[in-house]
Design an enzyme around this catalytic site. Structure first.
Site, PDB file in Angstrom:
ATOM      1  N   SER A  16      12.497   2.231  -1.343  1.00 13.86           N
ATOM      2  CA  SER A  16      11.923   3.087  -2.384  1.00 13.86           C
ATOM      3  C   SER A  16      13.024   3.571  -3.320  1.00 13.86           C
ATOM      4  O   SER A  16      13.962   4.256  -2.891  1.00 13.86           O
ATOM      5  CB  SER A  16      11.233   4.290  -1.739  1.00 13.86           C
ATOM      6  OG  SER A  16      10.941   5.233  -2.745  1.00 13.86           O
ATOM      7  N   HIS A  66       9.852  -0.771  -4.002  1.00 15.36           N
ATOM      8  CA  HIS A  66       8.795   0.251  -4.085  1.00 15.36           C
ATOM      9  C   HIS A  66       9.144   1.251  -5.191  1.00 15.36           C
ATOM     10  O   HIS A  66      10.210   1.852  -5.181  1.00 15.36           O
ATOM     11  CB  HIS A  66       8.707   0.949  -2.731  1.00 15.36           C
ATOM     12  CG  HIS A  66       7.592   1.933  -2.592  1.00 15.36           C
ATOM     13  ND1 HIS A  66       6.302   1.569  -2.301  1.00 15.36           N
ATOM     14  CD2 HIS A  66       7.574   3.287  -2.704  1.00 15.36           C
ATOM     15  CE1 HIS A  66       5.532   2.645  -2.228  1.00 15.36           C
ATOM     16  NE2 HIS A  66       6.289   3.707  -2.467  1.00 15.36           N
ATOM     17  N   ASP A 112       7.945   4.658  -7.044  1.00 15.18           N
ATOM     18  CA  ASP A 112       7.087   5.841  -6.936  1.00 15.18           C
ATOM     19  C   ASP A 112       6.880   6.475  -8.304  1.00 15.18           C
ATOM     20  O   ASP A 112       7.820   6.987  -8.903  1.00 15.18           O
ATOM     21  CB  ASP A 112       7.753   6.869  -6.014  1.00 15.18           C
ATOM     22  CG  ASP A 112       7.700   6.445  -4.564  1.00 15.18           C
ATOM     23  OD1 ASP A 112       6.594   6.148  -4.080  1.00 15.18           O
ATOM     24  OD2 ASP A 112       8.764   6.398  -3.925  1.00 15.18           O
ATOM     25  N   MET A 148       5.266   9.494 -10.172  1.00 11.94           N
ATOM     26  CA  MET A 148       4.719  10.842  -9.934  1.00 11.94           C
ATOM     27  C   MET A 148       4.556  11.546 -11.274  1.00 11.94           C
ATOM     28  O   MET A 148       5.415  11.412 -12.154  1.00 11.94           O
ATOM     29  CB  MET A 148       5.673  11.657  -9.061  1.00 11.94           C
ATOM     30  CG  MET A 148       5.997  11.001  -7.730  1.00 11.94           C
ATOM     31  SD  MET A 148       6.977  12.098  -6.702  1.00 11.94           S
ATOM     32  CE  MET A 148       7.438  10.988  -5.371  1.00 11.94           C
ATOM     33  N   HIS A 200       3.564   2.544  -6.639  1.00  8.70           N
ATOM     34  CA  HIS A 200       2.791   3.580  -5.933  1.00  8.70           C
ATOM     35  C   HIS A 200       2.495   4.702  -6.927  1.00  8.70           C
ATOM     36  O   HIS A 200       3.374   5.478  -7.277  1.00  8.70           O
ATOM     37  CB  HIS A 200       3.636   4.084  -4.745  1.00  8.70           C
ATOM     38  CG  HIS A 200       2.997   5.180  -3.964  1.00  8.70           C
ATOM     39  ND1 HIS A 200       3.679   5.906  -3.014  1.00  8.70           N
ATOM     40  CD2 HIS A 200       1.727   5.676  -3.972  1.00  8.70           C
ATOM     41  CE1 HIS A 200       2.862   6.801  -2.477  1.00  8.70           C
ATOM     42  NE2 HIS A 200       1.680   6.693  -3.053  1.00  8.70           N
ATOM     43  N   MET A 217       1.246   8.033  -7.850  1.00  9.89           N
ATOM     44  CA  MET A 217       0.863   9.381  -7.401  1.00  9.89           C
ATOM     45  C   MET A 217       0.547  10.182  -8.651  1.00  9.89           C
ATOM     46  O   MET A 217       1.315  11.050  -9.080  1.00  9.89           O
ATOM     47  CB  MET A 217       2.013  10.001  -6.594  1.00  9.89           C
ATOM     48  CG  MET A 217       2.133   9.403  -5.198  1.00  9.89           C
ATOM     49  SD  MET A 217       3.740   9.691  -4.455  1.00  9.89           S
ATOM     50  CE  MET A 217       4.646   8.330  -5.185  1.00  9.89           C
ATOM     51  N   MET A 234      -0.008   7.116   3.868  1.00  7.50           N
ATOM     52  CA  MET A 234       1.101   8.050   3.635  1.00  7.50           C
ATOM     53  C   MET A 234       1.455   8.712   4.962  1.00  7.50           C
ATOM     54  O   MET A 234       0.601   9.326   5.607  1.00  7.50           O
ATOM     55  CB  MET A 234       0.696   9.136   2.626  1.00  7.50           C
ATOM     56  CG  MET A 234       0.640   8.689   1.187  1.00  7.50           C
ATOM     57  SD  MET A 234       2.146   7.891   0.577  1.00  7.50           S
ATOM     58  CE  MET A 234       3.394   9.161   0.811  1.00  7.50           C
ATOM     59  N   ASP A 276       4.501   4.763   4.379  1.00  8.55           N
ATOM     60  CA  ASP A 276       5.417   5.317   3.373  1.00  8.55           C
ATOM     61  C   ASP A 276       5.753   6.765   3.711  1.00  8.55           C
ATOM     62  O   ASP A 276       4.876   7.628   3.666  1.00  8.55           O
ATOM     63  CB  ASP A 276       4.726   5.221   1.997  1.00  8.55           C
ATOM     64  CG  ASP A 276       5.633   5.649   0.858  1.00  8.55           C
ATOM     65  OD1 ASP A 276       6.841   5.873   1.090  1.00  8.55           O
ATOM     66  OD2 ASP A 276       5.118   5.745  -0.278  1.00  8.55           O
TER      67      ASP A 276
HETATM   68  C1  DX5 Z   1       6.977  10.010  -1.172  1.00  7.23           C
HETATM   69  C2  DX5 Z   1       7.151   8.600  -1.688  1.00  7.23           C
HETATM   70  C3  DX5 Z   1       7.982   7.737  -0.833  1.00  7.23           C
HETATM   71  C4  DX5 Z   1       9.403   8.195  -0.654  1.00  7.23           C
HETATM   72  C5  DX5 Z   1       9.776   7.889   0.762  1.00  7.23           C
HETATM   73  O1  DX5 Z   1       5.996  10.644  -1.913  1.00  7.23           O
HETATM   74  O2  DX5 Z   1       5.883   7.979  -1.846  1.00  7.23           O
HETATM   75  O3  DX5 Z   1       7.943   6.384  -1.271  1.00  7.23           O
HETATM   76  O4  DX5 Z   1      10.308   7.571  -1.515  1.00  7.23           O
HETATM   77  O5  DX5 Z   1      11.023   8.412   1.009  1.00  7.23           O
HETATM   78  P1  DX5 Z   1      11.664   8.474   2.460  1.00  7.23           P
HETATM   79  O6  DX5 Z   1      11.718   7.076   2.982  1.00  7.23           O
HETATM   80  O7  DX5 Z   1      12.987   9.087   2.225  1.00  7.23           O
HETATM   81  O8  DX5 Z   1      10.744   9.343   3.289  1.00  7.23           O
HETATM   82 ZN    ZN Z   2       5.820   5.793  -2.240  1.00  9.55          ZN
END
Ligand code: DX5
Ligand code: ZN
Length: 225
Positions: free
Chosen positions: A10, A33, A35, A37, A66, A68, A137, A175
């Site tokens: 990620s 990956h 993210d 947000m 991903h 969010m 999640m 994740d």
């Molecule tokens: C959290 C993200 C993850 C995050 C995971 O909301 O969706 O993808 O990067 O990070 P680690 O592996 O550090 O928990």
């Molecule tokens: Zn993620």
């Protein structure tokens, strides 16, 4: 068909001033990956369309986006245009999961629904046959570096039962809080794509970290072979 274990570092945990080099250091992974947000669905802001385009131009790995975000209905198409190979949107963020899944698949990308820790797997029952992947999640979304939520193990087993009942075999991604010490357990419970942020980018040797997580996950997959 037993799916092999795949590792998806990620980028949230990468050094964003050196993203190109960071991508190069994780080229032995299977996916990247990303993210997204929006500061609304989750209390944090991260990457968007420009970063996805830049990442696509800098890696040959498939990019696993991903979302969010609160408005996937408005945004999914833009992420497809920007090159997303897999799109996960959150079940909690739309009233039109079926429409979004069809849109993603019609565009030739892989469609995935993400479930927050408190959202039950049974809600996927009407749509499980249409999904390329389910994202469980294993932390509350929004931040890297959190601890794995143990009740996720039960959800993984429920998801596997649901898939067996329907005779389908989507990818199952986990994740949050994934590292070499719990990779075997989640893989044995049904996960085959493991997202890893801090456990990969927090390591000096990223290739070794990826290998350790993959080896543990493969040991877990063999238990259910
Ligand atoms: C959290 C993200 C993850 C995050 C995971 O909301 O969706 O993808 O990067 O990070 P680690 O592996 O550090 O928990
Ligand atoms: Zn993620």
């Amino acid at each position: 068909m037993q799916r092999p274990a795949r590792i998806a570092p990620s980028l949230l945990a990468a050094d964003c001033l050196r993203l190109g080099e960071e991508l190069d250091e994780v080229k032995t992974a299977d996916l990247v990956h990303l993210d997204v947000m929006d500061g609304h669905f989750v209390p944090n802001l991260t990457f968007g369309l420009d970063t996805l385009r830049a990442v696509k131009s800098a890696t040959s790995l498939p990019v696993d986006v991903h979302l969010m975000i609160s408005n996937p209905d408005e945004m999914v198409e833009k992420y497809l245009d920007a090159g997303a190979d897999i799109v996960s949107f959150h079940y909690e963020a739309t009233a039109h999961a079926h429409r979004l899944v069809s849109l993603i698949r019609d565009r030739g990308a892989k469609a995935s629904i993400a479930l927050n820790p408190a959202t039950p797997v049974c809600l996927l029952e009407p749509i499980i046959d249409e999904l390329d992947m389910v994202l469980i999640m294993t932390v509350n979304p929004g931040f890297g570096g959190q601890s794995f939520i143990e009740s996720s193990m039960r959800k993984l087993r429920r998801l596997r039962r649901l898939c067996d009942e329907h005779g389908v075999n989507p990818h199952v991604e986990v994740d949050g809080g994934i590292h070499a010490r719990n990779a075997q357990e989640v893989a044995a419970a049904g996960a085959n794509i493991l997202v890893a942020g801090s456990s990969v980018f927090g390591a000096a040797d990223r290739a070794a970290a990826i290998r350790a997580i993959r080896d543990a996950a493969e040991a877990g997959r063999r238990k259910i072979a």
